[in-house]
Design an enzyme around this catalytic site. Structure first.
Site, PDB file in Angstrom:
ATOM      1  N   ASP A 395       0.828  -1.210   0.000  1.00  0.00           N
ATOM      2  CA  ASP A 395       0.000   0.000   0.000  1.00  0.00           C
ATOM      3  C   ASP A 395       0.862   1.259   0.000  1.00  0.00           C
ATOM      4  O   ASP A 395       2.034   1.230   0.350  1.00  0.00           O
ATOM      5  CB  ASP A 395      -0.904   0.007   1.240  1.00  0.00           C
ATOM      6  CG  ASP A 395      -0.100  -0.047   2.518  1.00  0.00           C
ATOM      7  OD1 ASP A 395       0.847  -0.865   2.596  1.00  0.00           O
ATOM      8  OD2 ASP A 395      -0.384   0.731   3.443  1.00  0.00           O
ATOM      9  N   GLU A 396       0.226   2.345  -0.368  1.00  0.00           N
ATOM     10  CA  GLU A 396       0.777   3.701  -0.248  1.00  0.00           C
ATOM     11  C   GLU A 396       2.202   3.810  -0.784  1.00  0.00           C
ATOM     12  O   GLU A 396       3.104   4.277  -0.093  1.00  0.00           O
ATOM     13  CB  GLU A 396       0.695   4.171   1.212  1.00  0.00           C
ATOM     14  CG  GLU A 396      -0.748   4.247   1.691  1.00  0.00           C
ATOM     15  CD  GLU A 396      -0.900   4.757   3.126  1.00  0.00           C
ATOM     16  OE1 GLU A 396      -1.777   5.612   3.324  1.00  0.00           O
ATOM     17  OE2 GLU A 396      -0.158   4.317   4.010  1.00  0.00           O
ATOM     18  N   VAL A 397       2.379   3.350  -2.024  1.00  0.00           N
ATOM     19  CA  VAL A 397       3.702   3.405  -2.642  1.00  0.00           C
ATOM     20  C   VAL A 397       3.780   4.633  -3.540  1.00  0.00           C
ATOM     21  O   VAL A 397       3.041   4.743  -4.518  1.00  0.00           O
ATOM     22  CB  VAL A 397       3.966   2.123  -3.468  1.00  0.00           C
ATOM     23  CG1 VAL A 397       5.282   2.257  -4.229  1.00  0.00           C
ATOM     24  CG2 VAL A 397       3.996   0.914  -2.542  1.00  0.00           C
TER      25      VAL A 397
END
Ligand SMILES: *[C@@H]1O[C@H](CO)[C@@H](O)[C@H](O)[C@H]1NC(C)=O
Ligand SMILES: *[C@@H]1O[C@H](CO)[C@@H](O)[C@H](O)[C@H]1NC(C)=O
Ligand SMILES: *[C@@H]1O[C@H](CO)[C@@H](O)[C@H](O)[C@H]1NC(C)=O
Ligand SMILES: *[C@@H]1O[C@H](CO)[C@@H](O)[C@H](O)[C@H]1NC(C)=O
Ligand SMILES: *[C@@H]1O[C@H](CO)[C@@H](O)[C@H](O)[C@H]1NC(C)=O
Length: 605
Positions: A395-397
């Site tokens: 997530d949240e890359v």
């Protein structure tokens, strides 16, 4: 138009027209914590009896609230959750309130007798399998007895009391795994003859013991333990197999003893999965034998888990029917790894996501996975995590730190990859490393959004960003865990239990084959605002709303009246948790974990 609500189950039934109603056919149903705003006729001072009389005089009156306002007739849609109680005029007696059990069993019948239970003589007898009972089952009996009998030394009741539970477990060797049979049947006769508990597996038996423990109450009039509303027949099984709680031990370290206590609390509501978010950018408390500098990124030397610590937590959970799924969240979220291994990070000032252009990164990840599974370089050691599932995060890359590094960009170009292509390459390699040690990958929703059906079909998608992902991913054959942010995220302290209860993991999915791919869901207790000092009161009682939704999905109607029944049971459960020594917060606290608003009893008299 059907006036007013009736009942806890079937929503609306027409009440007799007020003018035609005979006084002796009039019953006033009390619906707790509900109101019908905008339907006031007038305020009437006086007692409940005065209000009843005044309502009967008004042709359009169908009820009143506890603030003294007479109410016009209206449909169920006019009723909403409130601080007051609603009294509704009906032509039949109010059905019995739902039993104080959380989660509500899928099927049950109950009677009207009060059955004494003899704490001093009570015994658990194993009928099947023959021979000496498995140690795990005997330990479960001790735990159940401790919950049932808060004070076994109190005076024992005389003849006719319940003294025995006969237990049959068809297969005591079925291992704990997602989808294992967790069903049970519990029969409690009213005459004191032995109660029986039958289950396909040990895990079903544990669930039955938890239900029995919830049924036994101490009665202060007779000074004995009793089961109300005997006889009971309960035939129960969960709707969803993955009933989880995310525990984050990176943002704050959670000591081993605290982890065990959290697991104890989960079993009370039949939650069965810990999603252990064990490492994140702030700290990595995890020991690694292949990469001994990994835990240099812990908050301190004392805030670390040895392999033995983790095995102890996993085994403790297994003995209670709780799976533990670890998360190693890459390529984002792991700046803490740069403390011990700076070579896996783009630069000290721009450390995430982890570098895709060096094998050092994948060597570190595969080392961790091999240790988890007791394979490869860790062959010969016992596995650390035993569950089939391994959460890979994803997530949240943001690839900005890659784009700022000429070496990484040159490598991406040499592979003919964009930065987003590098993200996909990374996710695929992590997935292959998990597969290499026999683990099935779970990923956060972004991975699905970016790569969609290019993902291997055995990938499980954890939906946290949108409610559209579950219908979409299941339509393509992917399994889903439901954990949508702002809905089941427990770190949102202002999200109420009512709002959590209202979520539907199957929303937008009508095809049964697709519905079956929604394996369950979980409450996420992100750790920024909790540690061992306030975890219980932040998680509970709200997580019980999630637990019940995942277990009793088909058993509780999503109507205002249905929710009123949930309220009374969750109020009871919160108090029962307190009595068992778990610090669940008040049900109506506006910000989770706030203290009671003043002096008061937990229980209605
Ligand atoms: C018990 O369950 C395990 C795992 O599902 C299975 O391999 C085994 O055959 C079962 N034993 C019996 C007696 O049914
Ligand atoms: C890095 O790992 C990949 C995949 O295992 C392998 O093909 C490649 O040769 C390795 N590169 C180096 C420099 O070791
Ligand atoms: C990019 O990565 C290389 C190789 O590790 C490193 O030497 C360099 O300092 C990094 N450049 C920047 C601007 O961070
Ligand atoms: C590089 O990628 C582009 C776009 O995906 C593709 O059109 C092109 O053929 C690729 N070139 C090579 C050498 O693989
Ligand atoms: C379904 O998900 C795929 C992959 O993430 C995406 O490309 C597509 O737009 C989604 N479709 C809908 C209708 O949301």
């Amino acid at each position: 138009m059907r006036p007013w609500i009736v009942g806890t189950a079937a929503c609306l039934v027409a009440a007799a027209a007020p003018a035609a109603a005979k006084l002796q056919d009039t019953y006033w149903w009390q619906l707790q914590k509900l109101d019908a705003p905008f339907h006031d006729i007038k305020h009437v001072p006086g007692t409940t009896a005065d209000l009843e009389a005044a309502c009967l005089q008004e042709p359009t009156c169908c009820g009143f609230n506890s603030d003294g306002y007479l109410k016009n007739c209206c449909t169920e849609a006019c009723v909403s959750v409130s601080g007051t109680d609603l009294y509704v005029r009906q032509s039949a007696p109010q059905p019995a309130a739902p039993p104080s059990l959380v989660p509500l069993p899928t099927k049950f019948t109950r009677g009207t007798s009060s059955l004494a239970v003899n704490a001093a003589k009570f015994q658990f007898t194993v009928v099947e399998p023959a021979g000496s009972p498995p140690a795990d089952l005997e330990a479960a009996f001790s735990r159940a007895a401790a919950l049932m009998f808060l004070d076994p030394a109190r005076a024992a009741p005389g003849a006719g009391a319940l003294v025995e539970l006969k237990v049959s477990v068809a297969n005591v060797s079925a291992p704990l795994a997602l989808g294992v049979d967790e069903s049970y049947e519990l029969d409690i006769p009213a005459d004191g003859s032995a109660a029986t508990l039958t289950a396909a597996t040990l895990f079903g038996a544990y669930n039955g013991l938890t239900t029995l423990a919830q049924l036994v109450r101490f009665d202060y009039d007779s000074h004995s333990h009793v089961i109300q509303e005997a006889p009971w027949t309960i035939i129960d099984a969960p709707k969803f197999s993955w009933r989880g709680l995310l525990i984050d031990s990176s943002r704050h370290f959670e000591p081993v003893g605290a982890m065990k206590r959290y697991i104890d609390s989960m079993t009370l509501a039949k939650l069965n999965t810990v999603h252990w978010h064990i490492t994140d950018e702030q700290a990595v408390p995890l020991e690694s034998t292949t990469h001994p500098k990994l835990w240099n990124g812990a908050w301190s030397k004392r805030e670390r888990y040895t392999h033995e610590d983790i095995r102890a937590v996993v085994e403790y959970a297994r003995q209670r029917g709780v799976r533990v799924v670890p998360e190693v969240d890459t390529p984002g979220h792991e700046a803490s790894w740069c403390v011990g291994y700076p070579e896996v990070c783009p630069s000290p000032s721009c450390p995430m996501p982890l570098r895709p252009d060096t094998n050092a990164t994948f060597d570190l990840i595969s080392g961790i996975f091999e240790e988890f599974a007791g394979q490869g370089r860790a062959a010969g050691s016992a596995p650390i995590f035993t569950d089939e599932y391994l959460h890979l995060g994803g997530d949240e890359v943001s690839t900005t730190c890659w784009e700022q590094n000429a070496t990484i960009m040159a490598w991406l170009r040499s592979k003919n990859l964009t930065a987003d292509g590098g993200y996909e390459y990374f996710v695929k390699r992590a997935h292959d490393l998990a597969s290499a040690v026999g683990r099935r990958a779970v990923v956060w929703e972004e991975v699905w959004q970016h790569f969609g059906t290019a993902l291997p079909k055995d990938t499980v998608i954890e939906a946290w960003l949108t409610t559209e992902a579950p219908p979409n991913a299941t339509s393509h054959g992917y399994s889903v865990v439901w954990a949508v942010d702002g809905r089941w995220y427990l770190d949102h302290l202002d999200v109420s239990w009512e709002s959590m209860y209202a979520q539907d993991p199957l929303a937008g999915i009508t095809n049964p084959a697709q519905q079956a791919l929604v394996v369950g869901g979980e409450g996420c207790m992100w750790g920024e605002t909790v540690d061992n000092s306030d975890w219980m009161a932040t998680v509970w009682p709200r997580a019980a709303a999630i637990a019940e939704r995942l277990w009793s999905y088909d058993a509780v109607p999503q109507t205002a009246a249905g929710l009123a029944g949930v309220r009374s049971r969750l109020s009871w459960f919160r108090c029962a948790m307190n009595r068992w020594g778990f610090g669940a917060a008040p049900l109506d606290n506006l910000l989770a974990r706030s203290a009671p608003s003043g002096p008061g009893s937990c229980y209605d008299q």
